[in-house]
Design an enzyme around this catalytic site. Structure first.
Site, mmCIF file in Angstrom:
data_model
loop_
_atom_site.group_PDB
_atom_site.id
_atom_site.type_symbol
_atom_site.label_atom_id
_atom_site.label_comp_id
_atom_site.label_asym_id
_atom_site.label_seq_id
_atom_site.Cartn_x
_atom_site.Cartn_y
_atom_site.Cartn_z
ATOM 1 N N ASP A 98 0.865 -1.161 0.000
ATOM 2 C CA ASP A 98 0.000 0.000 0.000
ATOM 3 C C ASP A 98 0.916 1.229 0.000
ATOM 4 O O ASP A 98 1.839 1.304 0.804
ATOM 5 C CB ASP A 98 -0.861 -0.017 1.276
ATOM 6 C CG ASP A 98 -2.257 0.504 1.031
ATOM 7 O OD1 ASP A 98 -2.369 1.618 0.515
ATOM 8 O OD2 ASP A 98 -3.220 -0.204 1.381
ATOM 9 N N ASP A 199 -2.939 4.879 -2.124
ATOM 10 C CA ASP A 199 -3.929 5.394 -1.171
ATOM 11 C C ASP A 199 -4.253 6.875 -1.378
ATOM 12 O O ASP A 199 -3.334 7.694 -1.513
ATOM 13 C CB ASP A 199 -3.347 5.208 0.240
ATOM 14 C CG ASP A 199 -4.312 5.573 1.341
ATOM 15 O OD1 ASP A 199 -5.240 4.788 1.574
ATOM 16 O OD2 ASP A 199 -4.137 6.644 1.952
ATOM 17 N N GLU A 256 -6.581 4.350 -5.589
ATOM 18 C CA GLU A 256 -7.826 4.644 -4.882
ATOM 19 C C GLU A 256 -8.210 6.067 -5.265
ATOM 20 O O GLU A 256 -7.605 7.026 -4.793
ATOM 21 C CB GLU A 256 -7.629 4.551 -3.360
ATOM 22 C CG GLU A 256 -8.936 4.775 -2.625
ATOM 23 C CD GLU A 256 -8.768 5.161 -1.165
ATOM 24 O OE1 GLU A 256 -9.635 4.789 -0.370
ATOM 25 O OE2 GLU A 256 -7.793 5.850 -0.811
ATOM 26 N N HIS A 328 -11.404 -2.960 3.071
ATOM 27 C CA HIS A 328 -11.241 -2.663 4.494
ATOM 28 C C HIS A 328 -11.917 -1.360 4.915
ATOM 29 O O HIS A 328 -11.917 -1.036 6.099
ATOM 30 C CB HIS A 328 -9.754 -2.606 4.829
ATOM 31 C CG HIS A 328 -9.095 -1.412 4.179
ATOM 32 N ND1 HIS A 328 -8.957 -1.316 2.812
ATOM 33 C CD2 HIS A 328 -8.596 -0.263 4.704
ATOM 34 C CE1 HIS A 328 -8.378 -0.154 2.518
ATOM 35 N NE2 HIS A 328 -8.147 0.498 3.649
ATOM 36 N N ASP A 329 -12.440 -0.606 3.963
ATOM 37 C CA ASP A 329 -13.131 0.644 4.296
ATOM 38 C C ASP A 329 -14.642 0.523 4.120
ATOM 39 O O ASP A 329 -15.369 1.502 4.299
ATOM 40 C CB ASP A 329 -12.672 1.777 3.355
ATOM 41 C CG ASP A 329 -11.234 2.190 3.606
ATOM 42 O OD1 ASP A 329 -10.763 2.057 4.746
ATOM 43 O OD2 ASP A 329 -10.595 2.653 2.639
HETATM 44 C C1 GLC Z 1 -7.730 5.356 2.356
HETATM 45 C C2 GLC Z 1 -7.642 4.060 3.113
HETATM 46 C C3 GLC Z 1 -8.272 4.248 4.460
HETATM 47 C C4 GLC Z 1 -7.522 5.325 5.198
HETATM 48 C C5 GLC Z 1 -7.398 6.601 4.375
HETATM 49 C C6 GLC Z 1 -6.338 7.500 4.922
HETATM 50 O O1 GLC Z 1 -9.026 5.729 2.100
HETATM 51 O O2 GLC Z 1 -8.208 3.020 2.374
HETATM 52 O O3 GLC Z 1 -8.321 3.060 5.199
HETATM 53 O O4 GLC Z 1 -8.170 5.605 6.399
HETATM 54 O O5 GLC Z 1 -7.049 6.358 3.035
HETATM 55 O O6 GLC Z 1 -5.064 6.967 4.651
#
Ligand code: GLC
Ligand code: CA
Length: 572
Positions: A98, A199, A256, A328-329
């Protein structure tokens, strides 16, 4: 479209903290991952994405990194990580880490040095900005609630944090910072990583004037996403990163990305796009409440299906999306996308069928392959997730009762996907021999890997059949490059599409129909007259073991009838 090594791959997301604990501290670890590589291989997985395993205070579960070059001691050592890489290579698998570079942790050396000398070199690594009239520089609300500005002690400066205050945003305008990040990325790629999941990357470009906007809530603040939406030029950063790092290694990158501007898809994921691919969050985004989880919308089946179809059609001819049911979110897909009558094994297999065979790269999230579900908690203190705690308070502020607010967390919490992996039905679910860091979903006694491995009609066995079909020599080309063509869109509750592939040279053509009935009533679909050149209809997979039956029905009547919760894959 240029062929790339990753086009036909199937990926799996591991949330390391909750995957498998091998040393009895209640926290998943690298040893645990290494010991399950054969399990993943058997499931048909090629690419493994590890949520952050870097050194971190875990305020946001590792998405707050205090040293990009170190493995969190909770998870193991660099030697173990190297062993993991080695073992995946042996099995022909690839590892993604990540990449969290919009922000770091406030415990990172850079930030500590910046605090110690707020006008020195390291302050330039962050956004240290003078307050206005003794207040914050602007009215931004962070993604996790409250102001996105935090005072720098002993000064009239504030630092920007779009997420938690322990996650200061990095200043991408600073070439020195960019160089540091590129050096780090290349260091990992040199180790033999296949690439990264990237991310929150859309946030790296800021408007350095930090203008205030019209408030969007009673707190007088406006979501910091507003600034991201207004500012231009993030693409230049993406190109710079790509040229300085990924491109040199032919690395796979999956971004993402929320809030992409219209019509930028080719720039993002085209042949020469910024990234290899990006997640399709279109259905997930629709479900986000405008003000928060408490006013999240209910999504109709049709809206959900049409949203996915739209995303598929838009990406076609441009690039490859990465398709997810959950991560995971997000809450568990089985609890979120399946109507009540389909919240069973047939329904979970149906959801897998319609999702995994879409055009794009499927990402399976740990536990999805056994149909793990959302988890009910009795009190907010039982949640760990920083965002859940904030959203719970938001719901209370909006007038919800504690019972309603808990229900909202049950439906939306990020912890739903973070409860430990359910390996078996014994104490600790085979995840740990001590107390897990986050309480198990009590349904591990029924839903677990061991039970499903022993049963040919389990969700897990079906996932294996599905991935095997997608990768089979005979149909791989079609599932990878075949055109996506929606079908039977006017039929209530039907989620159906063709994947059609034609080889211009020898006039070979393959037409695969993926069809599922999410409704409560049986539904008959006319298949049309078979093409004279086709040898007949073949059922490649059925979630209810009706391959033969549907083949015979199609041959004799030219139709198939799908029962409620039935999914079938036909080569027609
Ligand atoms: C992304 C991750 C999440 C995290 C955020 C800040 O959205 O998937 O889990 O809290 O970024 O890094
Ligand atoms: Ca452990």
């Amino acid at each position: 479209m240029k062929k790339k090594w990753w086009h036909d791959k199937i990926a799996y997301q591991i949330y390391p903290k909750s995957f498998l604990d091998t040393n009895g501290d209640g926290i998943g670890d690298l040893r645990g991952i290494i010991s399950k590589l054969d399990y993943l291989k058997e499931l048909g997985i090629d690419i493994i994405w590890l949520s952050p395993i870097y050194q971190s205070p875990f305020v946001d579960q590792g998405y707050d990194i205090s040293d990009y070059y170190k493995i969190a001691r909770e998870f193991g050592t660099m030697e173990e990580f190297d062993e993991l890489l080695e073992e995946t290579k042996k099995r022909g698998m690839y590892v993604l880490m990540d990449l969290v570079v919009n922000h770091c942790s406030d415990r990172h050396e850079w930030f500590q040095k910046a605090l110690a000398d707020p006008y020195g070199k390291y302050a330039e690594y962050f956004h240290f900005v003078k307050g206005k009239d003794g207040k914050e520089p602007s009215n931004y609300r962070s993604y996790f609630g409250g102001s996105a500005w935090e005072p720098v002690p002993g000064t009239d400066l504030y630092y920007l944090h779009m997420f938690a205050k322990e996650q200061p945003d990095l200043n991408w305008e600073n070439p020195e910072l960019r160089e540091e990040i590129y050096k780090m990325i290349n260091w990992w790629l040199d180790k033999g990583l296949a690439g990264f999941r990237i991310d929150a990357i859309i946030n790296i470009k800021k408007d350095l004037d930090f203008p205030s906007f019209e408030p969007d809530g009673p707190d007088g603040l406006v979501s910091c996403v507003k600034m991201v939406e207004e500012v231009e030029g993030v693409g230049e950063y993406f190109e710079d990163i790509k040229r300085s790092t990924f491109e040199k290694y032919d690395a796979f990158t999956v971004a993402e990305v929320f809030n992409m501007k219209e019509d930028e898809l080719s720039e993002f994921i085209g042949d020469n796009g910024h990234f290899s691919t990006m997640f399709d969050f279109s259905a997930h985004t629709l479900l986000q409440g405008e003000k928060g989880w408490y006013n999240a919308r209910k999504l109709s089946f049709k809206e959900w299906r049409d949203t996915i179809f739209d995303a598929q059609k838009k990406a076609q001819g441009k690039g490859f999306l990465s398709n997810i049911i959950e991560n995971h979110d997000e809450p568990r897909g089985a609890s979120r996308f399946l109507p009540e009558h389909a919240q069973n094994e047939a329904g979970k297999k149906m959801l897998a069928t319609t999702s995994l065979l879409l055009r794009g790269i499927p990402f399976i999230y740990q536990g999805q392959e056994i149909g793990m579900t959302n988890c009910r908690r009795n009190d907010i203190s039982e949640y760990d997730d920083i965002s859940t705690k904030d959203q719970y308070q938001e719901a209370l502020r909006a007038g919800c009762s504690t019972i309603q607010a808990l229900e909202i967390c049950y439906e939306n919490s990020r912890d739903n996907g973070r409860t430990p992996m359910q390996w078996d039905g014994g104490k600790g679910a085979g995840f740990t021999e001590s107390a897990p860091w986050l309480a198990l979903n009590p349904n591990y006694t029924e839903i677990n890997v061991a039970e499903q491995e022993s049963r040919p009609d389990s969700v897990l066995s079906y996932y294996k059949a599905l991935t095997a079909l997608k990768k089979s020599d005979e149909y791989k080309e079609t599932f990878t490059y075949g055109e996506f063509v929606p079908a039977y869109e006017d039929k209530d509750g039907i989620f159906a599409y063709h994947r059609i592939w034609e080889d211009g040279t020898d006039r070979r053509r393959q037409d695969i129909l993926v069809a599922a009935n999410y409704g409560t009533e049986p539904c008959t679909l006319e298949l049309g007259a078979p093409d004279s050149e086709r040898t007949g209809i073949k059922a490649l997979l059925s979630n209810t073991g009706r391959e033969k039956e549907r083949e015979e029905q199609a041959a004799s009547t030219g139709c198939i009838t799908l029962e409620s919760c039935e999914a079938v894959v036909l080569c027609i």
